[in-house]
Each structure stands twice: as structure tokens, then as C-alpha cells.
Write a protein that holds these residues in place. Structure first.
Motif, PDB file in Angstrom:
ATOM      1  N   ASN A   1       0.825  -1.211   0.000  1.00 13.25           N
ATOM      2  CA  ASN A   1       0.000   0.000   0.000  1.00 13.25           C
ATOM      3  C   ASN A   1       0.858   1.259   0.000  1.00 13.25           C
ATOM      4  O   ASN A   1       0.494   2.269  -0.620  1.00 13.25           O
ATOM      5  CB  ASN A   1      -0.932  -0.006   1.210  1.00 13.25           C
ATOM      6  N   LYS A   2       1.992   1.200   0.683  1.00 13.71           N
ATOM      7  CA  LYS A   2       2.903   2.341   0.707  1.00 13.71           C
ATOM      8  C   LYS A   2       3.455   2.618  -0.684  1.00 13.71           C
ATOM      9  O   LYS A   2       3.522   3.777  -1.134  1.00 13.71           O
ATOM     10  CB  LYS A   2       4.049   2.079   1.690  1.00 13.71           C
ATOM     11  N   LYS A   3       3.843   1.564  -1.404  1.00 15.97           N
ATOM     12  CA  LYS A   3       4.350   1.723  -2.770  1.00 15.97           C
ATOM     13  C   LYS A   3       3.247   2.226  -3.700  1.00 15.97           C
ATOM     14  O   LYS A   3       3.479   3.070  -4.564  1.00 15.97           O
ATOM     15  CB  LYS A   3       4.904   0.399  -3.285  1.00 15.97           C
ATOM     16  N   LYS A   4       2.042   1.713  -3.509  1.00 16.77           N
ATOM     17  CA  LYS A   4       0.920   2.111  -4.350  1.00 16.77           C
ATOM     18  C   LYS A   4       0.587   3.588  -4.150  1.00 16.77           C
ATOM     19  O   LYS A   4       0.311   4.312  -5.107  1.00 16.77           O
ATOM     20  CB  LYS A   4      -0.305   1.258  -4.028  1.00 16.77           C
ATOM     21  N   GLU A   5       0.618   4.036  -2.909  1.00 17.54           N
ATOM     22  CA  GLU A   5       0.353   5.445  -2.619  1.00 17.54           C
ATOM     23  C   GLU A   5       1.398   6.329  -3.282  1.00 17.54           C
ATOM     24  O   GLU A   5       1.082   7.408  -3.799  1.00 17.54           O
ATOM     25  CB  GLU A   5       0.346   5.669  -1.107  1.00 17.54           C
ATOM     26  N   ALA A   6       2.660   5.892  -3.252  1.00 18.65           N
ATOM     27  CA  ALA A   6       3.721   6.666  -3.888  1.00 18.65           C
ATOM     28  C   ALA A   6       3.531   6.728  -5.403  1.00 18.65           C
ATOM     29  O   ALA A   6       3.704   7.767  -6.029  1.00 18.65           O
ATOM     30  CB  ALA A   6       5.077   6.049  -3.553  1.00 18.65           C
TER      31      ALA A   6
END
Length: 233
Positions: free
Chosen positions: A223-228
Motif C-alpha cells: 500500500n505504501k508503494k501504491k500510494e507513492a
């Protein structure tokens, strides 16, 4: 049918491939565009069940080769679909891909089966005996979706079972297998999980990967990568 893990891009999220086409005259190209739209609509329905899936981890196991009469190392994936809150046990070979649906309770069943396997292995080694027995009261009844060539199929009533199989008094394997189920839309098409064999090390790794804290960590990382990535839309 046998299913051996897809070793290409095993940790990447699954995406349908997009193919270009040659240039035709205006009328023919217009007709082809209409056909393409229809095909894409069909594919969209097919991919809905795994549209938001991503890999949590890659597991190692073995499958039995009938020709060589030996176990060959292979891989499988545990995937997760955010939109459906569904996990998948994913395996594939050069002509088939299958998604076995798993719930949170199913993951716990797998954890319990591996723990029971480890207990039996310890006892078998102490007593110097061999085992060939299904682990009782630990089965998973679920659904499965698979792709055969360009066609997609779905079936219910797939049952996963867990068996402890000894090669000798010091070597004991965990085997995950299933029954054979027919496609809901075509009874002449069926699917069956090619049994996955786990040695002690692979089973321990699988159990570690299924740890709840590890799964939560993998989801947070995704989710962190997706948000970025979404910042660049």
C-alpha cells in the motif's frame, strides 16, 4: 492436468498482456475495433475476480514427475485481493494458471496443518517410524478459477487436504493435494492441484510467511508503494 509454478515474474502483480495489431483499411479496422471492444468486455469480467491482486510472497515446494519418478523443485504464490479481501494460492505451468480461493480461516487451517506436521515429524523421528496419513479434521473446501489457453473456467467444491508422507524414518514430507473438480460451464473441462510436497525446511518457511504479522507487513509495504505511485497520476 498438472500445475507447476510460473517462475517468470513470480513476485509481480498479475496483469493481462496487451498486444498490438497490424494496420488494416478503414472499414476493416473499424470492424476489428468493435470486436476488440467486445473481447475486452469479456476479459474485464474474467479478470474481475483478481483485478486488484498482488503477491504477498513466493513459496518453495516440490512436484512429482511421473517420467523421471522424482521430485522437482517448484514455486507457488500466495496472493491477496484488496477489493475482495480474498487470498489465493496461485500455481501455473506453460499452459494453465489457477487461483485457489483462501479466506482468513483457510490460512489458519494451513498454519494448523503445518504445525501438526511438525509435531508428527518430531514424534516419528523419536520413534523411528514412517507415516503415510492424512491429517484429520483439517481440510479446506473452496472455489477455484483457472485459465486454460485463452479460456477461463470456474468451479466450486475444491477440497484441499494435508497428508504426511515418509520417505524413511528420518525424512517426512507434508503434501498438499486436492480432488478433481469440473468447470461450472463445461463438465468436460476439469482441474486438480498437482500435489505440492514440502520438506521440513520448506514447510517451516511457509509457516513463517503465513505469520499474521508478516502478512500485515507485506500489505503495508504494498500500500505504501501504491500510494507513492499514485502521486504520479
Amino acid at each position: 492436468k498438472r500445475f507447476v509454478a510460473d517462475r517468470q515474474s513470480s513476485c509481480l502483480r498479475y496483469n493481462p498482456l496487451l498486444h498490438g495489431h497490424p494496420h488494416w483499411g478503414a472499414s476493416k479496422e473499424k470492424k476489428m475495433k468493435k470486436n476488440l471492444i467486445v473481447m475486452l468486455m469479456v476479459l474485464l469480467v474474467s479478470f474481475t475476480v483478481m483485478a486488484d491482486e498482488y503477491s504477498l510472497f513466493t513459496g518453495n515446494a516440490y512436484t512429482y514427475n511421473d517420467l523421471s519418478k522424482s521430485l522437482n523443485k517448484t514455486q507457488f504464490l500466495i496472493k491477496y485481493d484488496d477489493s475482495e479481501n480474498t487470498y489465493y494460492l496461485f500455481t501455473a505451468d506453460w499452459m494453465n494458471k489457477i487461483w485457489i480461493y483462501l479466506s482468513e480461516n483457510d490460512l489458519q487451517t494451513i498454519r494448523n496443518a503445518i504445525t501438526k506436521y511438525q509435531d508428527w515429524v518430531k514424534l516419528a523421528k523419536e520413534k523411528q517410524v514412517e507415516i503415510n496419513k492424512e491429517i484429520p479434521d483439517l481440510t479446506i473446501r473452496t472455489n477455484v478459477t483457472w485459465q486454460f489457453g485463452d479460456d477461463w473456467y470456474h468451479a466450486s467444491g475444491l477440497i484441499l487436504k494435508f497428508t504426511v508422507l515418509s520417505q524413511n524414518p528420518q525424512r517426512h514430507e507434508l503434501v498438499i493435494s486436492s480432488n478433481k473438480v469440473d468447470s461450472n460451464k463445461n463438465s468436460f473441462v476439469d482441474v486438480e492441484l498437482d500435489p505440492l510436497y514440502f520438506e521440513e525446511e520448506e514447510a517451516a518457511d511457509f509457516l513463517s510467511c503465513l505469520d499474521k504479522s508478516n502478512i500485515t507487513k507485506k500489505k503495508e509495504e504494498y500500500n505504501k508503494k501504491k500510494e507513492a505511485q499514485d502521486l504520479f497520476n
